[in-house]
Enzyme design. Structure first.
Site, PDB file in Angstrom:
ATOM      1  N   HIS A 205      18.578  24.757  90.243  1.00 16.53           N
ATOM      2  CA  HIS A 205      17.429  25.260  89.484  1.00 16.53           C
ATOM      3  C   HIS A 205      16.404  24.176  89.173  1.00 16.53           C
ATOM      4  O   HIS A 205      15.207  24.372  89.352  1.00 16.53           O
ATOM      5  CB  HIS A 205      17.883  25.916  88.177  1.00 16.53           C
ATOM      6  CG  HIS A 205      16.736  26.407  87.352  1.00 16.53           C
ATOM      7  ND1 HIS A 205      16.085  25.614  86.426  1.00 16.53           N
ATOM      8  CD2 HIS A 205      16.099  27.603  87.341  1.00 16.53           C
ATOM      9  CE1 HIS A 205      15.103  26.308  85.881  1.00 16.53           C
ATOM     10  NE2 HIS A 205      15.083  27.513  86.410  1.00 16.53           N
TER      11      HIS A 205
ATOM     12  N   GLU B  35      21.291  35.460  93.247  1.00 11.47           N
ATOM     13  CA  GLU B  35      20.022  34.749  93.080  1.00 11.47           C
ATOM     14  C   GLU B  35      20.221  33.266  93.355  1.00 11.47           C
ATOM     15  O   GLU B  35      21.152  32.653  92.819  1.00 11.47           O
ATOM     16  CB  GLU B  35      19.464  34.927  91.669  1.00 11.47           C
ATOM     17  CG  GLU B  35      17.998  34.578  91.599  1.00 11.47           C
ATOM     18  CD  GLU B  35      17.614  33.431  90.699  1.00 11.47           C
ATOM     19  OE1 GLU B  35      16.441  33.038  90.725  1.00 11.47           O
ATOM     20  OE2 GLU B  35      18.478  32.904  89.977  1.00 11.47           O
TER      21      GLU B  35
ATOM     22  N   HIS C  62      22.125  36.189  88.329  1.00  8.79           N
ATOM     23  CA  HIS C  62      21.171  35.102  88.143  1.00  8.79           C
ATOM     24  C   HIS C  62      21.865  33.734  88.224  1.00  8.79           C
ATOM     25  O   HIS C  62      22.679  33.409  87.375  1.00  8.79           O
ATOM     26  CB  HIS C  62      20.512  35.278  86.773  1.00  8.79           C
ATOM     27  CG  HIS C  62      19.443  34.306  86.465  1.00  8.79           C
ATOM     28  ND1 HIS C  62      19.534  33.402  85.438  1.00  8.79           N
ATOM     29  CD2 HIS C  62      18.240  34.095  87.046  1.00  8.79           C
ATOM     30  CE1 HIS C  62      18.435  32.679  85.388  1.00  8.79           C
ATOM     31  NE2 HIS C  62      17.626  33.072  86.347  1.00  8.79           N
ATOM     32  N   ARG C  63      21.549  32.967  89.257  1.00  9.04           N
ATOM     33  CA  ARG C  63      22.225  31.686  89.554  1.00  9.04           C
ATOM     34  C   ARG C  63      23.725  31.928  89.749  1.00  9.04           C
ATOM     35  O   ARG C  63      24.549  31.083  89.424  1.00  9.04           O
ATOM     36  CB  ARG C  63      21.972  30.665  88.435  1.00  9.04           C
ATOM     37  CG  ARG C  63      20.524  30.594  87.983  1.00  9.04           C
ATOM     38  CD  ARG C  63      20.308  29.565  86.890  1.00  9.04           C
ATOM     39  NE  ARG C  63      18.971  29.704  86.314  1.00  9.04           N
ATOM     40  CZ  ARG C  63      18.494  28.993  85.318  1.00  9.04           C
ATOM     41  NH1 ARG C  63      19.233  28.045  84.779  1.00  9.04           N
ATOM     42  NH2 ARG C  63      17.273  29.192  84.864  1.00  9.04           N
TER      43      ARG C  63
ATOM     44  N   GLU D  51      14.650  31.951  95.599  1.00  5.38           N
ATOM     45  CA  GLU D  51      13.408  31.450  94.993  1.00  5.38           C
ATOM     46  C   GLU D  51      12.997  30.099  95.542  1.00  5.38           C
ATOM     47  O   GLU D  51      13.778  29.151  95.514  1.00  5.38           O
ATOM     48  CB  GLU D  51      13.578  31.358  93.460  1.00  5.38           C
ATOM     49  CG  GLU D  51      12.308  30.835  92.792  1.00  5.38           C
ATOM     50  CD  GLU D  51      12.362  30.783  91.275  1.00  5.38           C
ATOM     51  OE1 GLU D  51      13.340  31.258  90.673  1.00  5.38           O
ATOM     52  OE2 GLU D  51      11.401  30.228  90.709  1.00  5.38           O
TER      53      GLU D  51
ATOM     54  N   GLN E  94      11.439  35.135  96.323  1.00  5.10           N
ATOM     55  CA  GLN E  94      10.686  35.164  95.062  1.00  5.10           C
ATOM     56  C   GLN E  94      10.115  33.788  94.787  1.00  5.10           C
ATOM     57  O   GLN E  94      10.678  32.768  95.178  1.00  5.10           O
ATOM     58  CB  GLN E  94      11.627  35.570  93.914  1.00  5.10           C
ATOM     59  CG  GLN E  94      12.926  34.792  93.978  1.00  5.10           C
ATOM     60  CD  GLN E  94      13.780  34.771  92.735  1.00  5.10           C
ATOM     61  OE1 GLN E  94      13.314  35.055  91.642  1.00  5.10           O
ATOM     62  NE2 GLN E  94      15.031  34.401  92.893  1.00  5.10           N
TER      63      GLN E  94
ATOM     64  N   ASP F 189      18.131  29.550  93.532  1.00 13.08           N
ATOM     65  CA  ASP F 189      16.955  28.697  93.392  1.00 13.08           C
ATOM     66  C   ASP F 189      17.073  27.571  94.402  1.00 13.08           C
ATOM     67  O   ASP F 189      18.147  26.999  94.570  1.00 13.08           O
ATOM     68  CB  ASP F 189      16.902  28.072  91.994  1.00 13.08           C
ATOM     69  CG  ASP F 189      16.701  29.100  90.889  1.00 13.08           C
ATOM     70  OD1 ASP F 189      15.775  29.911  90.995  1.00 13.08           O
ATOM     71  OD2 ASP F 189      17.484  29.069  89.910  1.00 13.08           O
TER      72      ASP F 189
HETATM   73  O1  G3P Z   1      13.960  33.961  89.404  1.00 17.49           O
HETATM   74  C1  G3P Z   1      13.956  34.694  88.235  1.00 17.49           C
HETATM   75  C2  G3P Z   1      14.147  33.725  87.146  1.00 17.49           C
HETATM   76  O2  G3P Z   1      15.265  32.979  87.495  1.00 17.49           O
HETATM   77  C3  G3P Z   1      12.962  32.845  87.012  1.00 17.49           C
HETATM   78  O3  G3P Z   1      13.162  31.833  86.105  1.00 17.49           O
HETATM   79  O4  G3P Z   1      13.517  29.486  85.630  1.00 17.49           O
HETATM   80  O5  G3P Z   1      15.462  31.004  85.786  1.00 17.49           O
HETATM   81  O6  G3P Z   1      14.246  30.367  87.840  1.00 17.49           O
HETATM   82  P1  G3P Z   1      14.134  30.623  86.357  1.00 17.49           P
HETATM   83 CA    CA Z   2      15.178  31.727  89.581  1.00 19.76          CA
END
Ligand code: G3P
Ligand code: CA
Length: 263
Positions: A60, A45, A18-19, A127, A158, A47
């Site tokens: 993000h 992941e 995540h990130r 995302e 996503q 954003d």
């Molecule tokens: O993309 C999954 C999760 O990351 C969604 O929340 O705010 O961390 O992008 P956020």
């Molecule tokens: Ca995300």
């Protein structure tokens, strides 16, 4: 027996950095993405935000304030201006236990740079953030996916915005999509909601906090993937796997890797 089944279940869980490995290194930097790879994350992941001059960057927030030494909105910065910012020092200050001098002065990467660095067969989980602020971001994303010949079998896109996902689906129905969801209390999903999501997406990504076994099993039985976010504790990882999730987002892909190995 049950133990063998449980192990079987653990093995195929999709591990999403995540990130990047953002528990260990400043989020959305090449270093964090590389660390995610090293820690056995299956997907990076990313954003997306878009600069004033229309470049997609990995960030993000709509504002640069939290993760750089700058202030203000990404959309008011040209890429050249974004590249002046320090995207690493904030992390050292916020997380002294994980701080490293080499994080100082890290740059914000463009999506293009990430594709060049990790190549066409890397698994990307991208995302579209604030798509209403950045008209055309889906088209630009698809242009870069095609330009760098990114393997569409290992690409996931996503969004919280169903509109953005439907736009992607219309532009290229071969792109696999995940509908992000956010629950503020006990998570419930109806058959009608599942059917509507299945029109364009292959899975859902709900926040993990308010999930329950019934929710997870309903989604899985419908044939959709379910990748909750953002799960950082091993005990919770194990519980979600027992309930039947097919993957999850974590800031600590090393922890999920250990859980998958039964450690
Ligand atoms: O993309 C999954 C999760 O990351 C969604 O929340 O705010 O961390 O992008 P956020
Ligand atoms: Ca995300």
């Amino acid at each position: 027996g049950a133990t063998a089944m449980a192990k079987e279940k653990h093995k195929d869980i999709v591990n999403v950095s995540h990130r990047g490995a953002s528990g260990h290194a400043p989020e959305h930097t090449i270093k964090a993405y590389k660390m995610g790879e090293k820690m056995h994350g299956d997907y990076i992941e990313i954003d997306l935000q878009m600069t004033k001059d229309g470049k997609l960057i990995a960030m993000h927030d709509e504002k640069v304030d939290r993760t750089t030494n700058g202030t203000g909105l990404v959309k008011d910065y040209t890429l050249e201006e974004i590249k002046q910012l320090d995207a690493g020092s904030w992390f050292n200050e916020a997380y002294p236990e994980y701080a490293k001098p080499k994080y100082e002065g890290l740059k914000v990467p463009t999506l293009e740079e990430v594709f060049k660095k990790f190549g066409k067969n890397k698994r990307y989980y991208i995302e579209t953030k604030s798509p209403e602020v950045y008209p055309g971001m889906e088209k630009e994303l698809l242009r870069l996916v095609n330009k760098y010949d990114i393997n569409k079998k290992t690409l996931l896109v996503q969004s919280f915005s169903s509109l953005s996902l439907k736009t992607m689906h219309e532009l290229d129905p071969s792109i696999n999509l995940v509908q992000l969801l956010s629950y503020k209390s006990n998570a419930v999903i109806t058959d009608a909601e599942i059917a509507a999501i299945k029109e364009y997406a292959i899975g859902v990504g709900p926040n993990h906090t308010y999930l329950n076994k019934e929710y997870v099993q309903k989604v899985v039985n419908s044939g959709l993937e379910i990748h909750p976010y953002t799960v950082n504790e091993k005990e919770r990882m194990n519980q979600l796997i027992d309930w039947g999730v097919t993957g999850m987002f974590t800031n600590f892909p090393d922890r999920l890797h250990e859980v998958k190995k039964g450690k």
